[in-house]
Design a protein around this motif. Sequence first.
Motif, PDB file in Angstrom:
ATOM      1  N   ASP A 438       0.644  -1.396   0.077  1.00 40.62           N
ATOM      2  CA  ASP A 438      -0.118  -0.128  -0.325  1.00 40.62           C
ATOM      3  C   ASP A 438       0.716   1.472  -0.230  1.00 40.62           C
ATOM      4  O   ASP A 438      -0.199   2.655   0.205  1.00 40.62           O
ATOM      5  CB  ASP A 438      -1.214   0.366   0.601  1.00 40.62           C
ATOM      6  CG  ASP A 438       0.484   0.055   2.300  1.00 40.62           C
ATOM      7  OD1 ASP A 438       0.408  -0.881   2.337  1.00 40.62           O
ATOM      8  OD2 ASP A 438      -0.082   0.958   3.112  1.00 40.62           O
ATOM      9  N   THR A 439       2.057   0.997  -0.165  1.00 34.43           N
ATOM     10  CA  THR A 439       2.925   2.223  -0.145  1.00 34.43           C
ATOM     11  C   THR A 439       4.022   2.523  -1.348  1.00 34.43           C
ATOM     12  O   THR A 439       4.186   1.200  -2.023  1.00 34.43           O
ATOM     13  CB  THR A 439       4.344   2.669   0.989  1.00 34.43           C
ATOM     14  OG1 THR A 439       4.805   1.303   1.257  1.00 34.43           O
ATOM     15  CG2 THR A 439       2.736   2.181   2.231  1.00 34.43           C
ATOM     16  N   VAL A 443       6.417  -0.552  -3.603  1.00 38.90           N
ATOM     17  CA  VAL A 443       6.809  -0.620  -5.284  1.00 38.90           C
ATOM     18  C   VAL A 443       8.380  -0.539  -5.419  1.00 38.90           C
ATOM     19  O   VAL A 443       8.884  -1.401  -6.259  1.00 38.90           O
ATOM     20  CB  VAL A 443       6.490   0.064  -5.567  1.00 38.90           C
ATOM     21  CG1 VAL A 443       6.047   0.192  -7.115  1.00 38.90           C
ATOM     22  CG2 VAL A 443       4.864  -0.245  -5.437  1.00 38.90           C
ATOM     23  N   ALA A 444       9.315   0.860  -4.504  1.00 38.39           N
ATOM     24  CA  ALA A 444      10.298   0.594  -5.213  1.00 38.39           C
ATOM     25  C   ALA A 444      11.214  -0.529  -4.538  1.00 38.39           C
ATOM     26  O   ALA A 444      11.897  -1.306  -4.857  1.00 38.39           O
ATOM     27  CB  ALA A 444      10.772   1.656  -3.927  1.00 38.39           C
ATOM     28  N   ILE A 454       2.830  -4.232  -7.127  1.00 34.15           N
ATOM     29  CA  ILE A 454       1.542  -3.242  -7.488  1.00 34.15           C
ATOM     30  C   ILE A 454       1.009  -2.675  -6.286  1.00 34.15           C
ATOM     31  O   ILE A 454       1.424  -2.975  -4.512  1.00 34.15           O
ATOM     32  CB  ILE A 454       0.674  -4.884  -7.885  1.00 34.15           C
ATOM     33  CG1 ILE A 454       1.020  -5.393  -9.002  1.00 34.15           C
ATOM     34  CG2 ILE A 454      -0.976  -4.075  -7.583  1.00 34.15           C
ATOM     35  CD1 ILE A 454       0.277  -6.873  -9.054  1.00 34.15           C
ATOM     36  N   LEU A 455       0.708  -1.566  -7.059  1.00 29.16           N
ATOM     37  CA  LEU A 455       0.542  -0.768  -5.144  1.00 29.16           C
ATOM     38  C   LEU A 455      -1.556  -1.051  -5.158  1.00 29.16           C
ATOM     39  O   LEU A 455      -2.226  -0.692  -5.943  1.00 29.16           O
ATOM     40  CB  LEU A 455       0.145   0.593  -5.612  1.00 29.16           C
ATOM     41  CG  LEU A 455       0.276   1.877  -4.878  1.00 29.16           C
ATOM     42  CD1 LEU A 455       1.292   1.689  -3.320  1.00 29.16           C
ATOM     43  CD2 LEU A 455       0.662   3.065  -5.417  1.00 29.16           C
ATOM     44  N   THR A 461      -1.887   5.816   1.420  1.00 29.88           N
ATOM     45  CA  THR A 461      -1.353   6.590   0.417  1.00 29.88           C
ATOM     46  C   THR A 461      -1.050   7.542  -0.439  1.00 29.88           C
ATOM     47  O   THR A 461      -1.562   8.008  -0.243  1.00 29.88           O
ATOM     48  CB  THR A 461      -1.208   5.388  -0.593  1.00 29.88           C
ATOM     49  OG1 THR A 461      -1.742   3.855   0.525  1.00 29.88           O
ATOM     50  CG2 THR A 461      -0.342   5.269  -1.736  1.00 29.88           C
ATOM     51  N   LEU A 462       0.228   8.164   0.116  1.00 30.91           N
ATOM     52  CA  LEU A 462       0.519   9.569  -1.262  1.00 30.91           C
ATOM     53  C   LEU A 462       0.575   9.360  -2.685  1.00 30.91           C
ATOM     54  O   LEU A 462       0.526   8.290  -3.447  1.00 30.91           O
ATOM     55  CB  LEU A 462       1.963  10.069  -0.448  1.00 30.91           C
ATOM     56  CG  LEU A 462       2.117  10.145   1.643  1.00 30.91           C
ATOM     57  CD1 LEU A 462       3.963  10.300   1.097  1.00 30.91           C
ATOM     58  CD2 LEU A 462       1.535  11.183   1.470  1.00 30.91           C
ATOM     59  N   PRO A 463      -0.443  11.059  -2.528  1.00 32.16           N
ATOM     60  CA  PRO A 463      -0.385  11.031  -3.692  1.00 32.16           C
ATOM     61  C   PRO A 463       0.721  10.608  -4.908  1.00 32.16           C
ATOM     62  O   PRO A 463       0.710  10.420  -6.631  1.00 32.16           O
ATOM     63  CB  PRO A 463      -1.470  12.481  -4.112  1.00 32.16           C
ATOM     64  CG  PRO A 463      -1.984  12.558  -2.969  1.00 32.16           C
ATOM     65  CD  PRO A 463      -0.721  11.686  -1.201  1.00 32.16           C
TER      66      PRO A 463
END
Length: 490
Positions: A438-439, A443-444, A454-455, A461-463
Amino acid sequence: MSTEYTVVIPTAGRDNLAALLRALDDGAGPRPAEVIVADDRPDGGPLALPELRLPVRQVRSGGRGPAAARNTGWRAARTEWIAFLDDDVLTPPDWPRRLADDLTGLDEDVAASVARLVVPVPEGRRPTDDERATLGLTGARWITADMAYRRIALLEAGGFDERFPRAFREDADLALRVRHAGYRIAEGTRTTTHPAADGDFLASLRRQRGNADNALMRRKHGRAWRQRIGEGPGRLGTHALTTAAAAGALGLLAARRWRAATALGGLWTGLTGQFALRRILPGPRTPREIGRMLVTSALIPPAACLHRARGELRHRRPSAVLFDRDDTLIEDVPYLGDPEKVRPRRGAAEALHRLRADGALLGVVSNQSGIARGYLTPGAVRAVNARVDELLGPFQTWQVCPHGDADGCGCRKPRPGLVLRAAEQLGVEPARCVVIGDTGADVAAAAAAGAHGILVPTARTLPGEVERARREAHVAADLTEATELARGLL
């Protein structure tokens, strides 16, 4: 203070099961909290078990093999220690006391205690080929015919790998994974009797099916896996040469190249004769045994090669889906240390079920900086993970980073350490892994490890993380959509 333990017995209904249960019932020493009989018959009613004073519970594993039966058994248990016994062994009268002595006082970094196996063979003659195969168990390092594991170690390792379909290599694989996670395995003082095998004429030929399992061991633990479990190099190379000589001789005969065919035929005869002699000399040398060794020594090399090739094909490209824990699989509770507060997110159980149906391996990769900050203990995190596994498992690997931002570790997401460790433990190439979280750190971490990311955004979660994931990875509206994306990527 006695150590609580549960006995788990996987069974296909062999006759010795009743004798083993009676021996446990009559044993001297601390009694198990319960005995769980994991019935691995594909169908049928409850097993007919003897009347015992011990509490006995039957669970079903659906005919999926001993690894699945053991997993079904230990996941149903609630004690700290799980003592696995095969249904064909026999425990001595003092086994409960000796087990308790073996487990009492073990350090927390000791995951398991293994017994010493005794294999009785008839006196007055040399052992047969089948009996020698059973005697080999006495020199093996980690045999779950009698081996006790901490439940938390089983949880963190994901239990037995159910891709091993028979009673072969699944115990060594688990032990290697547990040791790789930093645990130790202790040698106990208790002894258990394992009967010597008495197979039919082609029993040794059927044992070659284990070469397919050896392929999975190589995939998961590298080329040096035999040395790591204390075995020699094996005979596959010689079997391959023998098989190639036979195939070449037949091909040359078909082409009427007599001299070359004779040369290769001679090589096959020499290699096969040498193999047969190695098996005949240690045995009883009866006419029947000699006949068995001659016939099966000719059949074993091509059978071994065929099963190994089958295993290599089956396990050539396994895949895995790795999940962040908080706000992905379960509702986020800051510094969650109470298992009673675990709440699965909507759709999590269904999404995991679909992935398991596809045969994907599943794991959890989770930052837990509350340990470094003193808000959580490792034990509290393990208890929460155990509850997640109970509600949504099984997961084949759990990878947790206990460090804070300032610790400079290589495992804290967005660094790739957790993903790489999970892939290594599962025997999966990072490129065949999907990380769902979720962050942006999830993904990184996937990108840094060479995996897919996959997010699944939440309110936290920040835009900017969502926009970056749209450009560089994948974004899903919920776990259901993320599951479908993962299936497409793998």
